[in-house]
Design a protein around this motif. Structure first.
Motif, short mmCIF file in Angstrom:
data_model
loop_
_atom_site.label_atom_id
_atom_site.label_comp_id
_atom_site.label_asym_id
_atom_site.label_seq_id
_atom_site.Cartn_x
_atom_site.Cartn_y
_atom_site.Cartn_z
N LEU A 34 3.87 -1.05 3.85
CA LEU A 34 3.48 0.35 3.66
C LEU A 34 4.64 1.13 3.06
O LEU A 34 5.74 1.13 3.59
CB LEU A 34 3.08 0.98 4.99
CG LEU A 34 2.84 2.50 4.99
CD1 LEU A 34 1.65 2.87 4.12
CD2 LEU A 34 2.65 3.03 6.41
N ILE A 35 4.36 1.79 1.95
CA ILE A 35 5.32 2.71 1.33
C ILE A 35 4.79 4.12 1.53
O ILE A 35 3.65 4.42 1.17
CB ILE A 35 5.47 2.42 -0.18
CG1 ILE A 35 5.93 0.98 -0.41
CG2 ILE A 35 6.43 3.41 -0.82
CD1 ILE A 35 5.82 0.54 -1.86
N VAL A 36 5.59 4.98 2.14
CA VAL A 36 5.18 6.38 2.34
C VAL A 36 5.99 7.26 1.40
O VAL A 36 7.22 7.32 1.49
CB VAL A 36 5.39 6.82 3.80
CG1 VAL A 36 5.01 8.30 3.96
CG2 VAL A 36 4.56 5.96 4.75
N ALA A 37 5.29 7.94 0.49
CA ALA A 37 5.92 8.89 -0.41
C ALA A 37 5.71 10.28 0.19
O ALA A 37 4.59 10.78 0.24
CB ALA A 37 5.31 8.81 -1.80
N SER A 38 6.76 10.89 0.67
CA SER A 38 6.68 12.15 1.41
C SER A 38 6.82 13.36 0.49
O SER A 38 7.80 13.48 -0.25
CB SER A 38 7.78 12.19 2.48
OG SER A 38 7.92 13.48 3.01
N VAL B 254 0.86 -1.19 0.00
CA VAL B 254 0.00 0.00 0.00
C VAL B 254 0.89 1.24 0.00
O VAL B 254 1.99 1.22 0.56
CB VAL B 254 -0.97 0.02 1.20
CG1 VAL B 254 -1.90 -1.18 1.15
CG2 VAL B 254 -0.24 0.06 2.52
N LEU B 255 0.42 2.28 -0.64
CA LEU B 255 1.20 3.50 -0.84
C LEU B 255 0.43 4.70 -0.33
O LEU B 255 -0.72 4.92 -0.74
CB LEU B 255 1.51 3.67 -2.34
CG LEU B 255 2.08 5.01 -2.80
CD1 LEU B 255 3.47 5.25 -2.19
CD2 LEU B 255 2.15 5.07 -4.33
N GLN B 256 1.05 5.46 0.57
CA GLN B 256 0.45 6.71 1.02
C GLN B 256 1.32 7.87 0.59
O GLN B 256 2.55 7.84 0.75
CB GLN B 256 0.30 6.76 2.54
CG GLN B 256 -0.52 7.97 2.98
CD GLN B 256 -0.01 8.64 4.25
OE1 GLN B 256 0.95 8.17 4.86
NE2 GLN B 256 -0.65 9.71 4.65
N ARG C 125 -4.36 4.57 9.89
CA ARG C 125 -3.58 3.94 8.82
C ARG C 125 -2.63 2.90 9.38
O ARG C 125 -2.56 1.76 8.90
CB ARG C 125 -2.78 5.01 8.07
CG ARG C 125 -1.83 4.49 7.01
CD ARG C 125 -0.71 5.47 6.71
NE ARG C 125 0.22 5.57 7.84
CZ ARG C 125 1.26 6.40 7.88
NH1 ARG C 125 1.47 7.25 6.88
NH2 ARG C 125 2.06 6.42 8.92
N ASP C 126 -1.91 3.27 10.44
CA ASP C 126 -0.92 2.36 11.03
C ASP C 126 -1.58 1.13 11.65
O ASP C 126 -1.02 0.03 11.60
CB ASP C 126 -0.08 3.10 12.06
CG ASP C 126 0.82 4.16 11.43
OD1 ASP C 126 1.05 4.08 10.20
OD2 ASP C 126 1.27 5.07 12.15
N HIS C 127 -2.78 1.29 12.24
CA HIS C 127 -3.51 0.14 12.81
C HIS C 127 -3.86 -0.86 11.72
O HIS C 127 -3.71 -2.08 11.90
CB HIS C 127 -4.78 0.61 13.52
CG HIS C 127 -4.52 1.37 14.78
ND1 HIS C 127 -5.49 2.14 15.39
CD2 HIS C 127 -3.41 1.48 15.56
CE1 HIS C 127 -4.98 2.71 16.48
NE2 HIS C 127 -3.73 2.33 16.60
N TRP C 128 -4.34 -0.37 10.59
CA TRP C 128 -4.73 -1.25 9.49
C TRP C 128 -3.51 -1.98 8.91
O TRP C 128 -3.56 -3.18 8.65
CB TRP C 128 -5.45 -0.45 8.40
CG TRP C 128 -6.91 -0.33 8.66
CD1 TRP C 128 -7.55 0.62 9.40
CD2 TRP C 128 -7.93 -1.21 8.20
NE1 TRP C 128 -8.90 0.40 9.42
CE2 TRP C 128 -9.18 -0.72 8.69
CE3 TRP C 128 -7.93 -2.35 7.41
CZ2 TRP C 128 -10.39 -1.34 8.42
CZ3 TRP C 128 -9.14 -2.98 7.13
CH2 TRP C 128 -10.35 -2.48 7.64
N VAL C 129 -2.45 -1.25 8.70
CA VAL C 129 -1.24 -1.85 8.13
C VAL C 129 -0.70 -2.93 9.05
O VAL C 129 -0.32 -4.03 8.60
CB VAL C 129 -0.18 -0.75 7.88
CG1 VAL C 129 1.18 -1.36 7.57
CG2 VAL C 129 -0.63 0.16 6.73
N ALA C 130 -0.68 -2.66 10.36
CA ALA C 130 -0.17 -3.63 11.32
C ALA C 130 -1.07 -4.86 11.40
O ALA C 130 -0.58 -6.00 11.44
CB ALA C 130 -0.04 -2.98 12.70
N ARG C 131 -2.39 -4.66 11.39
CA ARG C 131 -3.31 -5.79 11.52
C ARG C 131 -3.24 -6.71 10.32
O ARG C 131 -3.26 -7.95 10.47
CB ARG C 131 -4.75 -5.28 11.69
CG ARG C 131 -5.76 -6.40 11.91
CD ARG C 131 -7.16 -5.87 12.14
NE ARG C 131 -7.77 -5.31 10.95
CZ ARG C 131 -8.32 -6.04 9.97
NH1 ARG C 131 -8.30 -7.36 10.03
NH2 ARG C 131 -8.88 -5.44 8.94
#
Length: 302
Positions: free
Chosen positions: A89-93, A62-64, A78-84
């Motif tokens: 997770l890719i974060v494009a800042s 998933v990409l944010q 977001r972090d709860h869903w990714v962990a569960r």
């Protein structure tokens, strides 16, 4: 003699269509990715992807695209869903993209618009050939022009006049080198469908979608959050009000609405009587011009 009714409800039909799209894309494209903001639509997408591949894990990352101005409650969800779900997770800042010169800050362009170059760079770096997005046709008139499979050229741009037909829900995913496809599995859902599904599935969403007390001020007909990134201008006064958000994004451009709706049922009742879509009512980035969303989408926006 009793008979069994095999007809699906509207929500079941929408769910089945979306799950079919997820499976088709996973089978057809080499490197898909799911764009995940932590908002209600992308969370529903995560739930649909979870169901599509259960009991296996979701087979793509998933990409944010992080503007740096995101609501803390949204990032926490977001972090709860990714962990569960155990997904990558890719974060494009946007902040990092500005520092590295991937996008250029002219002092006038919003962080929201800077997401375009940041996203396109992330898709190119990851060599992704398909990117799932949470756009719905009822949100905004430019999104109503979108197909489920939305072709993007080698520059990541969208041509609304050059879309492929999707007769009988048959999708054409053919690509040339450097091109990619945007995929919209919940195109046919409405805001009410989303809330019905959240309620039915017991889906965790950010707390700011529910009524709460918040310091806000009025600007351009919207109530915006008081923050260090969004200080009041001369003549603007912040005060505490009971509000909730219908959509989430860059907090400097995302407005809230006065509301006492604190449960799913109350939100559904409120949305059912609304005459303006959530983006039209509370997204400042869609108010710059009549074609603001379409112009951004042509450049590569979600």
């Amino acid at each position: 003699m009793s008979t069994t009714n095999y007809r699906l409800s509207q929500l079941d039909q929408l769910e089945a269509e979306s799950i079919h799209i997820f499976r088709e894309v996973a089978a057809e494209f080499e490197r898909p990715v799911l764009m995940f903001s932590g908002g209600k639509d992308s969370i529903v997408m995560m739930r649909l992807a979870e169901k599509a591949f259960y009991p296996a894990k979701i087979p793509f990352p998933v990409l944010q695209v992080d503007t740096g101005y995101d609501f803390p409650e949204v990032l926490a969800t977001r972090d709860h869903w990714v962990a569960r779900l155990g997904v990558k997770l890719i974060v494009a800042s946007v902040e990092e993209a500005l520092k590295s010169g991937i996008v250029v800050d002219d002092g006038k362009t919003s962080r929201n618009r800077h997401q375009i170059g940041t996203l396109l760079n992330a898709l190119e770096e990851g060599q992704f050939t398909a990117a799932f997005g949470g756009g719905r046709r009822d949100e905004e008139k430019a999104r109503a022009k979108e197909r489920v499979y939305s072709h993007r050229d080698e520059f990541g741009q969208w041509d609304p006049k050059n879309q492929r037909p999707e007769l009988w829900s048959l999708y054409n995913g053919r690509l040339h080198v450097g091109e990619h496809m945007r995929i919209f599995p919940i195109s046919n859902w409405t805001e009410l469908d989303i809330w019905d599904y959240i309620g039915r599935e017991g889906i965790e969403i950010p707390s700011i979608y529910y009524s709460h007390r918040r310091r806000v001020f009025e600007r351009d007909g919207m109530l915006l959050t008081e923050s260090e990134f969004n200080p009041c201008r001369p003549g603007e006064v912040a005060e505490e009000r009971t509000v909730r958000f219908r959509t989430v994004g860059d907090l400097t451009l995302t407005g809230c609405v006065e509301s006492t709706a604190s449960t799913i049922d109350e939100i559904i009742a409120e949305v059912a009587t609304a005459r303006v879509t959530e983006r039209g009512a509370t997204r400042g980035d869609d108010r710059f011009s009549e074609a603001a969303m379409e112009d951004r989408k042509k450049e590569g926006y979600f």
